[in-house]
Design a protein around this motif. Structure first.
Motif, PDB file in Angstrom:
ATOM      1  N   ILE A  74       0.850  -1.207   0.000  1.00  0.00           N
ATOM      2  CA  ILE A  74       0.000   0.000   0.000  1.00  0.00           C
ATOM      3  C   ILE A  74       0.879   1.248   0.000  1.00  0.00           C
ATOM      4  N   ILE A 134      -8.037  -0.882  -3.263  1.00  0.00           N
ATOM      5  CA  ILE A 134      -7.029  -1.754  -2.638  1.00  0.00           C
ATOM      6  C   ILE A 134      -7.778  -2.865  -1.898  1.00  0.00           C
ATOM      7  N   THR A 152      -6.271  -2.016   7.255  1.00  0.00           N
ATOM      8  CA  THR A 152      -7.284  -1.738   6.222  1.00  0.00           C
ATOM      9  C   THR A 152      -8.153  -0.545   6.627  1.00  0.00           C
ATOM     10  N   VAL A 212     -10.430   0.934   0.388  1.00  0.00           N
ATOM     11  CA  VAL A 212      -9.528  -0.089   0.925  1.00  0.00           C
ATOM     12  C   VAL A 212     -10.374  -1.082   1.735  1.00  0.00           C
TER      13      VAL A 212
END
Ligand SMILES: NC(=O)c1ccc[n+]([C@@H]2O[C@H](COP(=O)([O-])OP(=O)(O)OC[C@H]3O[C@@H](n4cnc5c(N)ncnc54)[C@H](O)[C@@H]3O)[C@@H](O)[C@H]2O)c1
Length: 259
Positions: free
Chosen positions: A120, A133, A162, A176
């Motif tokens: 990330i 993501i 996350t 995400v």
């Protein structure tokens, strides 16, 4: 076209087999340009990628510099990264904490946590607003299973990562999310020391079977595409009903009333 991934550039780590391969295949079929990252140098990664019209880039995600290169190479070649799927992870054979080798636990974190963290960290500068993501986590990050302290904790850390990154990237509309599967029918499920996982699927998951890698890929596809615009910061369970409660089938199998 619903759920199209046409014109999307997708990077999937650990894509040579199991869930990663199913995700690469599905994304490729939905129109994405797929970069499959894998650590093996036996030629099988290139072979697997070729079979589904993807490009293989050799990457060990536990090595920060290799993650950086993977993402920069992809950007240099394709101009952006629209989808990142952090998937590469390892598990250690079942062992209670007092018998667990600390160096092995640290190494596990290098892949299962820092592989995702660095993925990330180094992808965001190449991701346009509106990108997605996806972190392949595990229901082990939500519910504990004895004997897997390091693995469970690494997945719990991914769920926390996350949520945090989802908040940090919300102003760029980069979503995400974490996918938290129960046992999945991949080579990982059949590793020595993981025998109880298969039994759990049989007796504990209300649907009475392990998840298929293609079922995880279908959820990843939904989270990756532009039809999914308002889901971010979630850890989504795909566990055959396990997080809902105890099912009848497992109970019947336990007392010998079902096969
Ligand atoms: N199989 C299960 O029961 C299960 C259950 C829940 C979650 N998961 C998660 O699903 C994901 C995929 O697992 P799977 O079941 O397909 O496992 P798998 O072992 O079949 O595949 C994992 C892939 O990741 C690669 N990999 C491992 N370490 C790597 C590294 N340092 N750098 C690059 N590649 C690396 C392996 O070479 C392999 O290709 C993992 O995040 C796993 O934790 C699996």
């Amino acid at each position: 076209m619903f759920f199209s991934l046409e014109n999307k550039i997708a990077v999937v780590t650990g894509g040579q087999q199991g869930v990663g391969f199913a995700v690469c295949k599905r994304f490729s079929e939905a129109g994405a340009t797929v970069i499959m990252a894998g650590r093996n140098s036996d030629g099988k990664g290139e072979e697997a990628a070729k079979a589904i019209n993807a490009t293989f880039i050799k990457t060990d995600v536990s090595v920060e510099g290799q993650v950086q290169s993977l993402l920069k190479d992809t950007y240099d070649r394709y101009g952006r990264i629209d989808i990142l799927v952090n998937n590469a992870a390892v598990i250690l054979p079942e062992s209670d904490i007092q018998d667990l080798d600390t160096e092995k636990a640290k190494k596990l974190f290098d892949t299962n946590f820092f592989g995702y963290f660095n993925g990330i960290k180094y992808a965001v500068e190449y991701m346009p607003n509106g990108s997605s993501i996806i972190n392949i986590s595990s229901n082990a990050g939500v519910q504990a299973f004895p004997g897997y302290s390091a693995y469970n904790a690494s997945k719990g850390a991914i769920n926390s990562l996350t949520k945090t990154v989802a908040l940090e990237l919300a102003d760029r509309n980069i979503r995400v999310n974490a996918i938290c599967p129960g046992s999945i029918d991949t080579p990982m499920l059949y590793l020595p020391g993981c025998e109880n996982e298969l039994k759990m699927a049989h007796y504990c998951w209300p649907l009475g079977r392990p998840c298929k890698p293609e079922e995880v890929a279908a959820l990843a596809h939904f989270l990756a595409c532009d039809d999914c615009q308002f889901i971010t910061g979630e850890d989504i369970q795909i566990d055959g009903g396990y997080s809902a409660g105890i099912g009848r089938l497992g109970l019947k199998r336990w007392i010998g009333e079902a096969e």
